[in-house]
Each structure stands twice: as structure tokens, then as C-alpha cells.
Write a protein that holds these residues in place. Structure first.
Motif, PDB file in Angstrom:
ATOM      1  N   ASP A  20       0.834  -1.203   0.000  1.00 46.94           N
ATOM      2  CA  ASP A  20       0.000   0.000   0.000  1.00 46.94           C
ATOM      3  C   ASP A  20       0.868   1.252   0.000  1.00 46.94           C
ATOM      4  O   ASP A  20       0.657   2.191  -0.779  1.00 46.94           O
ATOM      5  CB  ASP A  20      -0.906   0.022   1.240  1.00 46.94           C
ATOM      6  CG  ASP A  20      -1.998  -1.030   1.184  1.00 46.94           C
ATOM      7  OD1 ASP A  20      -2.241  -1.581   0.097  1.00 46.94           O
ATOM      8  OD2 ASP A  20      -2.603  -1.299   2.247  1.00 46.94           O
ATOM      9  N   TRP A  21       1.848   1.274   0.901  1.00 47.47           N
ATOM     10  CA  TRP A  21       2.713   2.456   1.028  1.00 47.47           C
ATOM     11  C   TRP A  21       3.513   2.664  -0.253  1.00 47.47           C
ATOM     12  O   TRP A  21       3.634   3.794  -0.744  1.00 47.47           O
ATOM     13  CB  TRP A  21       3.649   2.285   2.218  1.00 47.47           C
ATOM     14  CG  TRP A  21       4.380   3.524   2.597  1.00 47.47           C
ATOM     15  CD1 TRP A  21       4.001   4.471   3.496  1.00 47.47           C
ATOM     16  CD2 TRP A  21       5.633   3.973   2.050  1.00 47.47           C
ATOM     17  NE1 TRP A  21       4.933   5.480   3.565  1.00 47.47           N
ATOM     18  CE2 TRP A  21       5.945   5.213   2.689  1.00 47.47           C
ATOM     19  CE3 TRP A  21       6.509   3.458   1.100  1.00 47.47           C
ATOM     20  CZ2 TRP A  21       7.105   5.918   2.388  1.00 47.47           C
ATOM     21  CZ3 TRP A  21       7.655   4.179   0.802  1.00 47.47           C
ATOM     22  CH2 TRP A  21       7.944   5.393   1.441  1.00 47.47           C
ATOM     23  N   ALA A  22       4.058   1.590  -0.792  1.00 49.62           N
ATOM     24  CA  ALA A  22       4.880   1.698  -2.000  1.00 49.62           C
ATOM     25  C   ALA A  22       4.043   2.130  -3.208  1.00 49.62           C
ATOM     26  O   ALA A  22       4.537   2.855  -4.077  1.00 49.62           O
ATOM     27  CB  ALA A  22       5.563   0.366  -2.283  1.00 49.62           C
ATOM     28  N   LEU A 132       1.919   6.138   8.619  1.00 49.85           N
ATOM     29  CA  LEU A 132       1.782   5.354   7.398  1.00 49.85           C
ATOM     30  C   LEU A 132       0.953   6.077   6.345  1.00 49.85           C
ATOM     31  O   LEU A 132       1.209   5.953   5.145  1.00 49.85           O
ATOM     32  CB  LEU A 132       1.150   3.995   7.721  1.00 49.85           C
ATOM     33  CG  LEU A 132       2.011   3.022   8.528  1.00 49.85           C
ATOM     34  CD1 LEU A 132       1.181   1.831   8.969  1.00 49.85           C
ATOM     35  CD2 LEU A 132       3.211   2.559   7.712  1.00 49.85           C
ATOM     36  N   GLU A 133      -0.040   6.819   6.793  1.00 45.83           N
ATOM     37  CA  GLU A 133      -0.924   7.501   5.847  1.00 45.83           C
ATOM     38  C   GLU A 133      -0.407   8.870   5.429  1.00 45.83           C
ATOM     39  O   GLU A 133      -0.980   9.522   4.566  1.00 45.83           O
ATOM     40  CB  GLU A 133      -2.323   7.632   6.456  1.00 45.83           C
ATOM     41  CG  GLU A 133      -3.016   6.282   6.635  1.00 45.83           C
ATOM     42  CD  GLU A 133      -4.414   6.430   7.207  1.00 45.83           C
ATOM     43  OE1 GLU A 133      -4.796   7.575   7.566  1.00 45.83           O
ATOM     44  OE2 GLU A 133      -5.125   5.408   7.290  1.00 45.83           O
ATOM     45  N   GLY A 134       0.676   9.325   6.040  1.00 48.16           N
ATOM     46  CA  GLY A 134       1.289  10.584   5.620  1.00 48.16           C
ATOM     47  C   GLY A 134       0.489  11.815   5.976  1.00 48.16           C
ATOM     48  O   GLY A 134       0.448  12.782   5.202  1.00 48.16           O
ATOM     49  N   THR A 135      -0.140  11.817   7.152  1.00 47.14           N
ATOM     50  CA  THR A 135      -0.986  12.949   7.527  1.00 47.14           C
ATOM     51  C   THR A 135      -0.239  14.066   8.247  1.00 47.14           C
ATOM     52  O   THR A 135      -0.788  15.142   8.475  1.00 47.14           O
ATOM     53  CB  THR A 135      -2.137  12.465   8.432  1.00 47.14           C
ATOM     54  OG1 THR A 135      -1.590  11.860   9.607  1.00 47.14           O
ATOM     55  CG2 THR A 135      -2.996  11.432   7.708  1.00 47.14           C
ATOM     56  N   HIS A 136       1.021  13.829   8.616  1.00 44.58           N
ATOM     57  CA  HIS A 136       1.773  14.856   9.346  1.00 44.58           C
ATOM     58  C   HIS A 136       2.332  15.940   8.421  1.00 44.58           C
ATOM     59  O   HIS A 136       2.668  17.032   8.883  1.00 44.58           O
ATOM     60  CB  HIS A 136       2.934  14.211  10.105  1.00 44.58           C
ATOM     61  CG  HIS A 136       2.508  13.235  11.151  1.00 44.58           C
ATOM     62  ND1 HIS A 136       1.790  13.599  12.258  1.00 44.58           N
ATOM     63  CD2 HIS A 136       2.702  11.889  11.254  1.00 44.58           C
ATOM     64  CE1 HIS A 136       1.559  12.535  13.013  1.00 44.58           C
ATOM     65  NE2 HIS A 136       2.105  11.490  12.427  1.00 44.58           N
ATOM     66  N   GLU A 137       2.489  15.606   7.149  1.00 45.83           N
ATOM     67  CA  GLU A 137       3.048  16.538   6.163  1.00 45.83           C
ATOM     68  C   GLU A 137       4.427  17.046   6.590  1.00 45.83           C
ATOM     69  O   GLU A 137       4.726  18.237   6.531  1.00 45.83           O
ATOM     70  CB  GLU A 137       2.094  17.710   5.916  1.00 45.83           C
ATOM     71  CG  GLU A 137       0.743  17.266   5.358  1.00 45.83           C
ATOM     72  CD  GLU A 137      -0.168  18.424   5.029  1.00 45.83           C
ATOM     73  OE1 GLU A 137       0.112  19.549   5.496  1.00 45.83           O
ATOM     74  OE2 GLU A 137      -1.147  18.216   4.292  1.00 45.83           O
ATOM     75  N   ARG A 138       5.257  16.097   7.012  1.00 46.36           N
ATOM     76  CA  ARG A 138       6.603  16.451   7.476  1.00 46.36           C
ATOM     77  C   ARG A 138       7.553  15.279   7.219  1.00 46.36           C
ATOM     78  O   ARG A 138       7.254  14.140   7.568  1.00 46.36           O
ATOM     79  CB  ARG A 138       6.580  16.773   8.965  1.00 46.36           C
ATOM     80  CG  ARG A 138       7.924  17.210   9.552  1.00 46.36           C
ATOM     81  CD  ARG A 138       7.757  17.604  11.013  1.00 46.36           C
ATOM     82  NE  ARG A 138       6.851  18.738  11.140  1.00 46.36           N
ATOM     83  CZ  ARG A 138       7.240  20.017  11.082  1.00 46.36           C
ATOM     84  NH1 ARG A 138       8.519  20.311  10.920  1.00 46.36           N
ATOM     85  NH2 ARG A 138       6.361  20.986  11.201  1.00 46.36           N
ATOM     86  N   ILE A 139       8.699  15.581   6.606  1.00 46.00           N
ATOM     87  CA  ILE A 139       9.783  14.616   6.445  1.00 46.00           C
ATOM     88  C   ILE A 139      10.856  14.967   7.460  1.00 46.00           C
ATOM     89  O   ILE A 139      11.239  16.133   7.595  1.00 46.00           O
ATOM     90  CB  ILE A 139      10.378  14.666   5.025  1.00 46.00           C
ATOM     91  CG1 ILE A 139       9.302  14.375   3.974  1.00 46.00           C
ATOM     92  CG2 ILE A 139      11.532  13.666   4.897  1.00 46.00           C
ATOM     93  CD1 ILE A 139       8.693  13.003   4.072  1.00 46.00           C
TER      94      ILE A 139
END
Length: 278
Positions: A20-22, A132-139
Motif C-alpha cells: 500500500d505504502w509503496a 503510514l498515511e502521511g498525515t503529518h506533512e513532514r519529512i
């Protein structure tokens, strides 16, 4: 044609989360997705999940109907297959646990070995739902010593640009263990000097790479403490943590330090291990 994003599949729940992530990651970067299943042979036919590759491929296409997905089944050791695949991939993605007898470990042996030996980026998919869902919007990027983080910086900037999010660059510093008392030749606050040196290192690390990504918002921070604790804590507010490593000459040796081990086992978001090219 751009090199594909390769994801290792083995039928485990963790590998399906990695698929899913990939799939999402490949879509962000406009990359084809290659599913890779490798096994030298199963001990028992009952141990083989039915239609491992077909299930993973269907899952990827259902998640993104426009995805360009291919699959390979290789009769060989999964570690060696993934290590070879990384030479022809933008990155290799693995789940955090496998489905074998050691599946209960914090991190699967295949993922750990591939992350420790690969000559290209390896992303271990782990963490809580938000990460996992990328909701933080931060790398999150851990700024390492010179010679270990150049490739990691470029990787992290590309990720931040593709996600239209903030790049949080962190450099940890340590207060001197023994502070000289009334030494006439040592002026100033030693702790302040250490912090300033950390800030200077971040600036030097980003100087050239940032110019290629002018739209990426970069937040620089220096924090007193240990890299393991600081990065682990901040991983709870990140969508991906990126760390650089320096590879040795022995291809079969593991080259992961304590920071990498800690994040791979305990981070609250996926972890990208990026080797410095030489």
C-alpha cells in the motif's frame, strides 16, 4: 524509463502494508512499481500463502488503478534478490516483519539485513496509522557527520518536494562532559560552541542541495541530547524519517549504527536508510 520502486512481498500482513505504502510512493514520484517475491523453497506447502503475488498485485491496482505494476517470482534467497534489485531500482521497500518463524521480532531479519547491506536506498515500512498515511506533512532528516549524509539530504528533499511538505532537518549536539574551570585560554560557553557547530554543519550540508529544490520549506533545528532519542521522539510527528549511512567495503557485513537500529525497530513512521555513494 525511470527505474522502478521495488517492494518485497511475502504474503504477510506487514508486506501488504508495504505494498500500500509503496503504491502511493510510486504514484507521488511517477514511478513504475515492481513486486518481488523470492524464496529458496518452503519447509511445508502449508506455509506458502495462496497467490502471494496475485494478491499483492490486485491490492496495488485496487489502490491505484493507474499504477504501472509488474511482478517477479524468483527461486532464491530473498535477501540476495532484494540486494540485487536495488541496483536497478529507485529504492527498495520492505515490510517491518516477515511471515517466518522469526516474524515476532521487532524487525524481520530480511528487512534488517537488506537495510544494512544495500548499496541504494531501502525503506522499511513501519509506524502508526498517521505515519503510514502521511498525515503529518513532514519529512524528518537526521543530519549526520560529513561524508554520511549527502545522499540522504538529496533523498529527503525529493521526498519533501513530491509530498509538498516541510523538511525537518535535525542535528543533535552534546554538552561537553568536562567543562574547564577558569581556564584563561578557553573563552566562551562550551555548550554554546557545540550548538553553533551543529548549526554550521546543517547549513553546510544543505547549502548545495537546497538550491535544486527552492520550493521546499526547510526547518533547521539543533537539539541537545542523543540522536536515537531525539529522532525516535520526532518520528511520531513525521511521515518518513531519513538517515544516511556509510557503507564499508565488505558487501556481506552489516553497516548500521545504533541510531539506525533504534529507528528501524521503534520509529513511529517509515524509515529510509540511504547509503552515501562513493
Amino acid at each position: 524509463m525511470q527505474p522502478p520502486l521495488v517492494v518485497g512481498v511475502d504474503g504477510s500482513d506487514c508486506s501488504l502494508v508495504a505494498v500500500d505504502w509503496a503504491t502511493d510512493e510510486a504514484a507521488r514520484h511517477g514511478l513504475p512499481l515492481r513486486l518481488l517475491y523470492a524464496s529458496e523453497g518452503e519447509r511445508d506447502e502449508d506455509d506458502v500463502p495462496p497467490d502471494v503475488v496475485a494478491t499483492a498485485m490486485e491490492r496495488a491496482r485496487r489502490r491505484n488503478p493507474e499504477a504501472e505494476v509488474t511482478a517477479d517470482v524468483l527461486p532464491e534467497d530473498p535477501v540476495e534478490a532484494l540486494l540485487r534489485a536495488v541496483h536497478h531500482a529507485s529504492a527498495v521497500v520492505t515490510g517491518s516483519r516477515g511471515r517466518g518463524r522469526l516474524a515476532g521480532l521487532l524487525l524481520g531479519s530480511v528487512s534488517l539485513t537488506v537495510a544494512g547491506r544495500a548499496r541504494g536506498p531501502v525503506i522499511v515500512v513501519r509506524g502508526d496509522r498517521a505515519g503510514l498515511e502521511g498525515t503529518h506533512e513532514r519529512i524528518l532528516l537526521g543530519a549526520g557527520e560529513p561524508g554520511t549524509s549527502g545522499a540522504a539530504v538529496r533523498f529527503a528533499l525529493r521526498e519533501a518536494q513530491a509530498r509538498h511538505c516541510v523538511l525537518d532537518v535535525v542535528r543533535v549536539w552534546h554538552r561537553p562532559a568536562h567543562r574547564p574551570v577558569d581556564h584563561p585560554l578557553l573563552a566562551g560557553d562550551p555548550a554554546r560552541c557545540c550548538e553553533e557547530r551543529a548549526a554550521t554543519l546543517i547549513d553546510a550540508l544543505l547549502q548545495d542541495a537546497v538550491a535544486d529544490h527552492p520550493d521546499v520549506r526547510v526547518h533547521r533545528s539543533t537539539v541537545e541530547g542523543t540522536a536515537r532519542r531525539v529522532l525516535l521522539h520526532r518520528s511520531a510527528a513525521a511521515d518518513l524519517v531519513v538517515i544516511g549511512v556509510r557503507r564499508g567495503h565488505d558487501r556481506r557485513a552489516l553497516h548500521l549504527g545504533r541510531v539506525a537500529h533504534t529507528l528501524l525497530h521503534h520509529a513511529e513512521c517509515p524509515v529510509a536508510v540511504v547509503p552515501e555513494s562513493h
